[in-house]
Write an enzyme that holds these catalytic residues in place. Structure first.
Site, PDB file in Angstrom:
ATOM      1  N   THR A 107      -3.033   6.860  -8.294  1.00  0.00           N
ATOM      2  CA  THR A 107      -4.481   6.742  -8.061  1.00  0.00           C
ATOM      3  C   THR A 107      -4.802   5.963  -6.784  1.00  0.00           C
ATOM      4  O   THR A 107      -5.936   5.991  -6.313  1.00  0.00           O
ATOM      5  CB  THR A 107      -5.145   5.996  -9.230  1.00  0.00           C
ATOM      6  OG1 THR A 107      -4.619   4.644  -9.248  1.00  0.00           O
ATOM      7  CG2 THR A 107      -4.840   6.658 -10.568  1.00  0.00           C
ATOM      8  N   ASP A 206       9.629  -2.469  -0.168  1.00  0.00           N
ATOM      9  CA  ASP A 206      10.991  -1.929  -0.305  1.00  0.00           C
ATOM     10  C   ASP A 206      11.844  -2.289   0.907  1.00  0.00           C
ATOM     11  O   ASP A 206      13.028  -2.612   0.783  1.00  0.00           O
ATOM     12  CB  ASP A 206      10.958  -0.407  -0.460  1.00  0.00           C
ATOM     13  CG  ASP A 206      10.423   0.023  -1.818  1.00  0.00           C
ATOM     14  OD1 ASP A 206      10.153  -0.861  -2.662  1.00  0.00           O
ATOM     15  OD2 ASP A 206      10.270   1.238  -2.032  1.00  0.00           O
TER      16      ASP A 206
HETATM   17  C1  PRP Z   1       1.564  -2.518  -0.544  1.00  0.00           C
HETATM   18  C2  PRP Z   1       1.093  -3.496   0.508  1.00  0.00           C
HETATM   19  C3  PRP Z   1      -0.323  -3.765   0.104  1.00  0.00           C
HETATM   20  C4  PRP Z   1      -0.760  -2.432  -0.454  1.00  0.00           C
HETATM   21  C5  PRP Z   1      -1.579  -1.731   0.592  1.00  0.00           C
HETATM   22  O1  PRP Z   1       1.909  -3.195  -1.698  1.00  0.00           O
HETATM   23  O2  PRP Z   1       1.900  -4.639   0.583  1.00  0.00           O
HETATM   24  O3  PRP Z   1      -0.454  -4.785  -0.875  1.00  0.00           O
HETATM   25  O4  PRP Z   1       0.430  -1.673  -0.722  1.00  0.00           O
HETATM   26  O5  PRP Z   1      -2.134  -0.566   0.089  1.00  0.00           O
HETATM   27  P1  PRP Z   1      -3.699  -0.356  -0.043  1.00  0.00           P
HETATM   28  O6  PRP Z   1      -4.334  -0.862   1.214  1.00  0.00           O
HETATM   29  O7  PRP Z   1      -3.824   1.144  -0.191  1.00  0.00           O
HETATM   30  O8  PRP Z   1      -4.193  -1.074  -1.261  1.00  0.00           O
HETATM   31  P2  PRP Z   1       2.517  -2.433  -2.973  1.00  0.00           P
HETATM   32  O9  PRP Z   1       1.423  -2.010  -3.903  1.00  0.00           O
HETATM   33  O10 PRP Z   1       3.444  -1.351  -2.523  1.00  0.00           O
HETATM   34  O11 PRP Z   1       3.300  -3.584  -3.736  1.00  0.00           O
HETATM   35  P3  PRP Z   1       4.565  -4.446  -3.263  1.00  0.00           P
HETATM   36  O12 PRP Z   1       4.071  -5.429  -2.230  1.00  0.00           O
HETATM   37  O13 PRP Z   1       4.990  -5.107  -4.534  1.00  0.00           O
HETATM   38  O14 PRP Z   1       5.620  -3.529  -2.714  1.00  0.00           O
END
Ligand code: PRP
Ligand code: URA
Length: 213
Positions: A107, A206
């Site tokens: 989503t 990652d």
């Molecule tokens: C990544 C990144 C941000 C988010 C950005 O985190 O570090 O927090 O995605 O996406 P958005 O602007 O569309 O919200 P992720 O959810 O992959 O989690 P992680 O840091 O645990 O890998």
């Protein structure tokens, strides 16, 4: 919201290696820290200060010191943790709080799964760290969370931002009273159909820490 994208060759140079898919995790972590330190120079330009009287070996003078309460740094877990050391190197007396957020990859909605922040942030100056501003959902939620607790000056620092994410932040925070600033290492072309920044650098969490299970 003010958007600052410093034009500096060292930032562009280090971002190039960060983006490169051949860059291994140890090098990626080092580059993320170094980039944060370069961006911190710009992000802290208006850090709150007060006058401070000192004596040099030659005579008295008035300098400055950071005001109390000290700034609060909030890395967004997981990937924001990769920027924390680069920030505290410049602001060692700052306090650090944590927000855990994960984007649902179907989503693209952000879910907040952890909060280790003071309940009362009244009058605090806050720096929010996250390498990626993609749809902007995670950062918008994080900033609203901080404003709801009383933070009254917020600077978000990202390594890469998508134009769509910046537009979303502008709209989502239009009614927020405190000044909001975004300092970003680069504004990329767009998001792809999976919500990834193009050209981007892939999944920042990652690449910093290995594959999430
Ligand atoms: C990544 C990144 C941000 C988010 C950005 O985190 O570090 O927090 O995605 O996406 P958005 O602007 O569309 O919200 P992720 O959810 O992959 O989690 P992680 O840091 O645990 O890998
Ligand atoms: N999160 C990431 O880590 N990378 C992207 O490109 C988008 C969201």
């Amino acid at each position: 919201m003010r958007v600052i994208n410093p034009d500096h060759r060292l930032i562009a140079h280090k971002l190039t290696y960060l983006r490169d898919k051949r860059t291994d995790s140890p090098t990626f972590r080092r580059l993320a820290e170094e980039l944060m330190t370069l961006l911190a120079y710009e992000a802290t330009r208006e850090v709150r200060i007060e006058p401070f009287e000192i004596e040099t070996p030659v005579g008295p003078t008035t300098g400055i010191k950071l005001s109390n309460p000290k700034p609060l740094i909030v890395p967004i877990l997981r990937a924001g943790l990769g920027m924390l050391e680069g920030m505290v190197r410049l602001l060692p007396s700052a306090e650090v709080g944590f927000l855990g957020m994960q984007r649902d990859e179907e989503t693209l909605e952000a879910i907040t799964y952890a909060n280790r922040l003071p309940d009362d942030l009244s009058g605090r100056q806050v720096y929010v760290l996250d390498p990626m501003l993609a749809t902007g959902g995670s950062m918008a939620d994080a900033i609203k969370f901080l404003v709801d607790r009383g933070a009254n000056d917020i600077t978000a620092v990202t390594l890469l931002s998508a134009p769509e994410g910046i537009a979303h932040l502008q709209a989502a925070l239009a009614d927020v009273a405190p000044p909001i600033t975004l300092v970003t290492g680069a504004i990329d072309e767009r998001l792809n159909e999976n919500g990834y920044i193009v050209p981007g650098l892939g999944d920042a969490g990652d690449r910093l820490y290995g594959l999430a299970q």
